[in-house]
Design a protein around this motif. Structure first.
Motif, mmCIF file in Angstrom:
data_model
loop_
_atom_site.group_PDB
_atom_site.id
_atom_site.type_symbol
_atom_site.label_atom_id
_atom_site.label_comp_id
_atom_site.label_asym_id
_atom_site.label_seq_id
_atom_site.Cartn_x
_atom_site.Cartn_y
_atom_site.Cartn_z
ATOM 1 N N LYS A 673 -2.570 7.559 -5.516
ATOM 2 C CA LYS A 673 -3.106 6.630 -4.511
ATOM 3 C C LYS A 673 -3.468 5.287 -5.144
ATOM 4 O O LYS A 673 -3.218 4.223 -4.574
ATOM 5 N N LYS A 674 -4.033 5.366 -6.359
ATOM 6 C CA LYS A 674 -4.426 4.145 -7.057
ATOM 7 C C LYS A 674 -3.203 3.317 -7.436
ATOM 8 O O LYS A 674 -3.189 2.083 -7.322
ATOM 9 N N LEU A 675 -2.147 3.982 -7.878
ATOM 10 C CA LEU A 675 -0.911 3.272 -8.239
ATOM 11 C C LEU A 675 -0.269 2.618 -7.026
ATOM 12 O O LEU A 675 0.278 1.519 -7.104
ATOM 13 N N LEU A 676 -0.323 3.286 -5.888
ATOM 14 C CA LEU A 676 0.229 2.710 -4.655
ATOM 15 C C LEU A 676 -0.570 1.487 -4.223
ATOM 16 O O LEU A 676 -0.007 0.487 -3.754
ATOM 17 N N LYS A 760 -12.523 -12.937 -17.663
ATOM 18 C CA LYS A 760 -11.897 -11.615 -17.751
ATOM 19 C C LYS A 760 -10.378 -11.777 -17.614
ATOM 20 O O LYS A 760 -9.897 -12.611 -16.840
ATOM 21 N N PRO A 761 -9.580 -11.003 -18.364
ATOM 22 C CA PRO A 761 -8.115 -11.105 -18.262
ATOM 23 C C PRO A 761 -7.632 -10.824 -16.835
ATOM 24 O O PRO A 761 -8.183 -9.970 -16.140
ATOM 25 N N LEU A 762 -6.594 -11.538 -16.451
ATOM 26 C CA LEU A 762 -6.055 -11.379 -15.100
ATOM 27 C C LEU A 762 -5.581 -9.949 -14.860
ATOM 28 O O LEU A 762 -5.745 -9.399 -13.763
ATOM 29 N N TYR A 763 -4.984 -9.329 -15.874
ATOM 30 C CA TYR A 763 -4.530 -7.939 -15.737
ATOM 31 C C TYR A 763 -5.697 -7.017 -15.391
ATOM 32 O O TYR A 763 -5.582 -6.112 -14.567
ATOM 33 N N LEU A 768 -9.111 -4.009 -11.265
ATOM 34 C CA LEU A 768 -10.372 -3.857 -10.520
ATOM 35 C C LEU A 768 -10.131 -3.847 -9.021
ATOM 36 O O LEU A 768 -10.842 -3.192 -8.261
ATOM 37 N N MET A 769 -9.101 -4.586 -8.584
ATOM 38 C CA MET A 769 -8.814 -4.667 -7.149
ATOM 39 C C MET A 769 -8.364 -3.326 -6.568
ATOM 40 O O MET A 769 -8.349 -3.146 -5.359
ATOM 41 N N LYS A 777 -14.240 -8.911 -3.397
ATOM 42 C CA LYS A 777 -14.940 -9.842 -4.290
ATOM 43 C C LYS A 777 -13.998 -10.369 -5.363
ATOM 44 O O LYS A 777 -14.038 -11.552 -5.715
ATOM 45 N N VAL A 778 -13.142 -9.495 -5.894
ATOM 46 C CA VAL A 778 -12.165 -9.959 -6.880
ATOM 47 C C VAL A 778 -11.174 -10.921 -6.225
ATOM 48 O O VAL A 778 -10.784 -11.934 -6.808
ATOM 49 N N LYS A 779 -10.788 -10.612 -5.008
ATOM 50 C CA LYS A 779 -9.857 -11.481 -4.269
ATOM 51 C C LYS A 779 -10.471 -12.858 -4.052
ATOM 52 O O LYS A 779 -9.795 -13.889 -4.195
ATOM 53 N N LEU A 780 -11.792 -12.907 -3.711
ATOM 54 C CA LEU A 780 -12.492 -14.180 -3.527
ATOM 55 C C LEU A 780 -12.455 -14.987 -4.818
ATOM 56 O O LEU A 780 -12.212 -16.196 -4.809
ATOM 57 N N TYR A 781 -12.697 -14.295 -5.930
ATOM 58 C CA TYR A 781 -12.678 -14.986 -7.223
ATOM 59 C C TYR A 781 -11.298 -15.556 -7.511
ATOM 60 O O TYR A 781 -11.169 -16.717 -7.919
#
Length: 820
Positions: A673-676, A760-763, A768-769, A777-781
């Motif tokens: 699920k996380k990979l998807l 923090k590295p983009l990867y 985290l997303m 919150k990560v998307k906002l950043y």
């Protein structure tokens, strides 16, 4: 504007009658002197020439009129700049919609011209009416052919009213033969066939010697079907010999050029040859292929395997059996210390001898009496030897030098090519312009050195799939390094040779080229690096992994663009299948298991049933564990570059090799699920930030390693030679992920989100997303906070740390106020 009427080469009476009628309709017109007309049209033109306005040169500008035409585009190209307008009269409307003139479906083009004369109420003489009636009567078979319409009958009725003379019509349209000629012709009508090649009609007659009479050729030649054709070929079978005669009737086909392939001689209009051991029907099939413009291998040199694999006469029996088995050969020529051919040995003989004389040598059991061929022999001589004497291979010699070997398999491929009712394994394909240009250069250089060159492997597959290609592989039957050196000299660029592998790299016009000498490979033991020997193109292709990667395209001038597909790669490409070339493929090289799944994932293909069975069997035997770790890791690195890496990962799991590669990883619904989710996030990032080019495969890998112990994960990253930034990101993920997640969860203000994710590295942020409670919150950043700008003019007078702190403070103020 002056008008010029053109008659095509070999124009019949319908075309000639139409042209005469157009002279009546357009008084300012004339007919450009025809070079060749059909027999009947020639006779009429000869006797009534005084009624035709003929010109032998062309004005600077003119309107072009065509009657009963088939290739009007050719005229437009030939007279570009001179033709102001084009007018066409034709009774085959399918290929000429929307042109000036009259293009309609009737029995005869002359009918359309006569209808226009009728509409204009033109009064014509009886002679003119007779001339016009010729065309309608001939093309409708005196109103009896299918396709004849009532309009044709009405046009004839009008011409009869104008005085058309039927006695004269009969004179020119009636052919007579003697009773003997009729009897002779009737026996052979079924052997006469009319075929069409590139718009040309070719008549082929196949006869037996006992039925052949010299007068028959003249009668056949006088047949309307023959006289109206471009060329005639007569094949006469006389027991063991076959004679072939060629005649060009209009100068449109060089019959000598065709029969030269059979060793014939003559000139453009007439040629002949005598063949031994070639059946008449076989000759006809080859002739048909040549007329179609196909490349047909007829000489031994064109189908032999070269350089040949040989065994030394002092090789031990066991070693010889092993050598032959590894190459899947049934036998081989035998040579002495000087390389001179001294015999032929077969594996079956060696296997039998091993039981009784295990210490024996090849010289003890080789055949010393055997047939040989020369490169210039025709392949049917090879076929006779192999079939009559039961031999499995024939050495090919040039003087005292062994230059090749021809086997039953070689002849099978050539027969497939020559037999019309079987699908040829070669076809022409169009190369992209940037590759075609360099390919032609390499082909010319190779030919100048006496070599042959081919585009090969994955690049051929991708061209057929319509993909853009810039990394291009060529193979050379000869010295690839020398070809690469001359290419580099021509373009004044560097080239990088690798003599130990027989390869060289060159960059030309934005293309990365690898040129390799054709070779065969054998594997000392499963998973080992292969042993390499120079070989033929067929053997070079045979060593490759899958059928879709084992195709080649010739860049030689004689057959440039010809697709060479010995193993059905094109068929598998159309059927979307991955298929191995031989049953031991996965056992000999287990890395191919990963390659098969990588290509299946990348292309969305399936494994063929046999390939799937062989792959599962190899996995169950533990083949992956026997392969060098370095090669396995290199293949995984390649998979990480694929856009469809997740699909490849799923195939790893389906075929139970995931745990073999990623030891310590446990597949679970949670991980899947996380990979998807990560795939959706990567898709979003590609769309929103197209300039942030990333190797997303490493992000998938970091997620896979997330639950692994840090020291195990770092060990895997070292094994796979992961870039330093990947290893650093992994450390942050393992050591600082929880604190980052905690601070991000507690963040209430935009500035707090910013501080949690800053630097923090983009990867790491994309990972985290994948956590639903952190995603927004990560998307906002990523979308806003990291791009906030400050007017530094406000802080004039500050510098160093004070300036940095002031800027950051102002940024966070803007975030918390302006972005609320």
């Amino acid at each position: 504007m002056e008008k010029v009427i053109f008659l095509e080469e070999g124009a019949d009476l319908d075309a000639l009658s139409s042209a005469y009628g157009l002279l009546l309709i357009y008084p300012e017109s004339s007919i450009f002197k025809p070079k060749h007309l059909s027999r009947r049209a020639s006779e009429v033109f000869r006797d009534f020439r005084h009624l035709f306005r003929i010109r032998e040169d062309l004005p600077q500008e003119f309107d072009l009129i065509l009657a009963d035409t088939h290739h009007y585009e050719v005229y437009l190209e030939e007279f570009k700049g001179k033709v102001k307008d084009i007018i066409i009269y034709d009774h085959h409307p399918a290929h000429m919609a929307g042109v000036k003139g009259k293009v309609q479906q009737v029995g005869s083009t002359t009918t359309l011209v006569v209808e226009e004369l009728m509409e204009r109420n033109m009064d014509i003489s009886p002679v003119s009416a007779t001339l016009l009636s010729f065309g309608i009567y001939e093309d409708t078979g005196f109103l009896s052919y299918e396709g004849t319409t009532s309009r044709d009958a009405r046009a004839l009725a009008w011409l009869l009213e104008k005085g058309a003379d039927l006695r004269i019509v009969r004179k020119y349209l009636s052919d007579t033969l003697s009773k003997e000629q009729i009897d002779m012709l009737s026996k052979h009508l079924q052997s006469i066939e009319s075929l069409f090649f590139n718009g040309k009609k070719i008549v082929i007659a196949t006869l037996k010697a006992e039925e052949y009479e010299p007068d028959l050729l003249r009668i056949i030649y006088d047949l309307r079907e023959v006289r109206d054709s471009s060329a005639l070929f007569v094949i006469v079978s006389a027991g063991y010999k076959t004679y072939v005669f060629g005649r060009s009737l209009r100068g449109e086909l060089d019959v000598n050029k065709i029969l030269e392939h059979f060793g014939g001689g003559g000139h453009t209009f007439a040629s002949a040859t005598k063949l031994e051991g070639a059946h008449a029907e076989r000759v006809k099939s080859v002739l048909t292929s040549l007329l179609e413009g196909k490349r047909v291998a007829l000489k031994v040199k064109e189908v032999m395997t070269s350089p040949p694999f040989v065994l030394h006469q002092d090789t031990g029996i066991s070693d010889a059996i092993l050598e032959l088995s590894q190459r899947n050969f049934a036998g081989a020529p035998v040579v002495d210390d000087a390389g001179k051919l001294v015999g032929v040995i077969y594996k079956k003989s060696l296997v039998r001898a091993l039981k009784h004389y295990p210490e024996g040598r090849v010289r003890d059991f080789m055949l010393e009496e055997f047939h040989t061929l020369t490169p210039e022999d025709f392949i049917w001589k090879a076929e006779e030897i192999l079939s009559r004497y039961g031999e499995k291979l024939i050495p090919v010699v040039e003087g005292d030098r062994l230059v090749g070997v021809i086997t039953r398999l070689d002849l099978l491929y050539s027969m497939r090519q020559q037999t019309a009712y079987l699908k040829a394994y070669e076809r022409k394909i169009k190369l992209p312009p940037h590759i075609e240009e360099v390919g032609r250069e390499i082909g010319i250089i190779a030919e100048g050195l006496g070599f042959k060159a081919y585009l090969v492997g994955g690049v051929v597959r991708d061209i057929l799939l319509g993909k853009e290609v810039w990394d291009v592989d060529f193979v050379v039957e000869g010295d690839a390094i020398k070809v690469a050196e001359l290419l580099a000299q021509k373009h004044k660029v560097e080239f990088h040779p690798f003599p130990e592998f027989g390869t060289a790299h060159v960059k030309v016009k934005g293309l990365k080229l690898e040129l390799a000498t054709t070779r065969r490979e054998t594997y000392p033991h499963p998973g080992a690096y292969p042993l390499v020997e120079y070989a033929s193109l067929r053997e070079d292709l045979l060593r490759r992994d899958f059928t879709i990667n084992a195709m080649a395209v010739s860049v030689n001038s004689q057959d440039f663009g010809t697709l060479i597909d010995y193993f059905g790669g094109l068929r598998d490409l159309k059927d979307r299948l991955i298929r191995v070339l031989h049953p031991l493929s996965f056992v000999e090289d287990p890395v191919r298991i990963l390659r098969a799944l990588r290509f299946a994932g990348r292309l969305g293909f399936k494994l063929s049933k046999s390939t799937e069975r062989l792959l599962r069997s190899a996995v169950s035997l533990g083949a992956i564990s026997s392969a060098p770790k370095g090669r396995i890791m290199n293949e995984v690195r390649l998979a990480l570059r694929e856009e469809r890496f997740l699909e490849i990962l799923e195939l790893y799991r389906k075929y139970q090799i995931l745990a073999e590669i990623f030891k310590g990883i446990t597949w679970s619904p949670k991980l899947e699920k996380k990979l998807l989710r990560l795939r959706d996030i990567i898709t979003w990032h590609k769309i929103e930030f197209p300039k942030e080019v990333m190797d997303y495969g490493w992000v998938y890998l970091l997620v896979l390693l997330e639950e692994m112990k840090e020291e195990e994960g770092m060990a895997f990253l070292r094994d796979i030679s992961a870039p330093s930034w990947v290893r650093e990101t992994y450390k942050i993920m393992k050591r600082g992920s929880k604190s980052t997640e905690k601070s991000l969860l507690e963040a209430k203000r935009n500035s707090e989100v910013y501080l949690s994710l800053k630097n923090k590295p983009l990867y790491f942020l994309l990972m985290l997303m994948t956590k639903e409670n952190l995603k927004e919150k990560v998307k906002l950043y990523l979308e806003k906070l990291r791009f906030v700008k400050v007017n530094v003019e406000k802080f004039r007078g500050l510098s160093g740390r004070e300036l940095g702190e002031a800027i950051e403070k102002e940024k966070m103020k803007i975030m918390d106020e302006a972005l609320e």
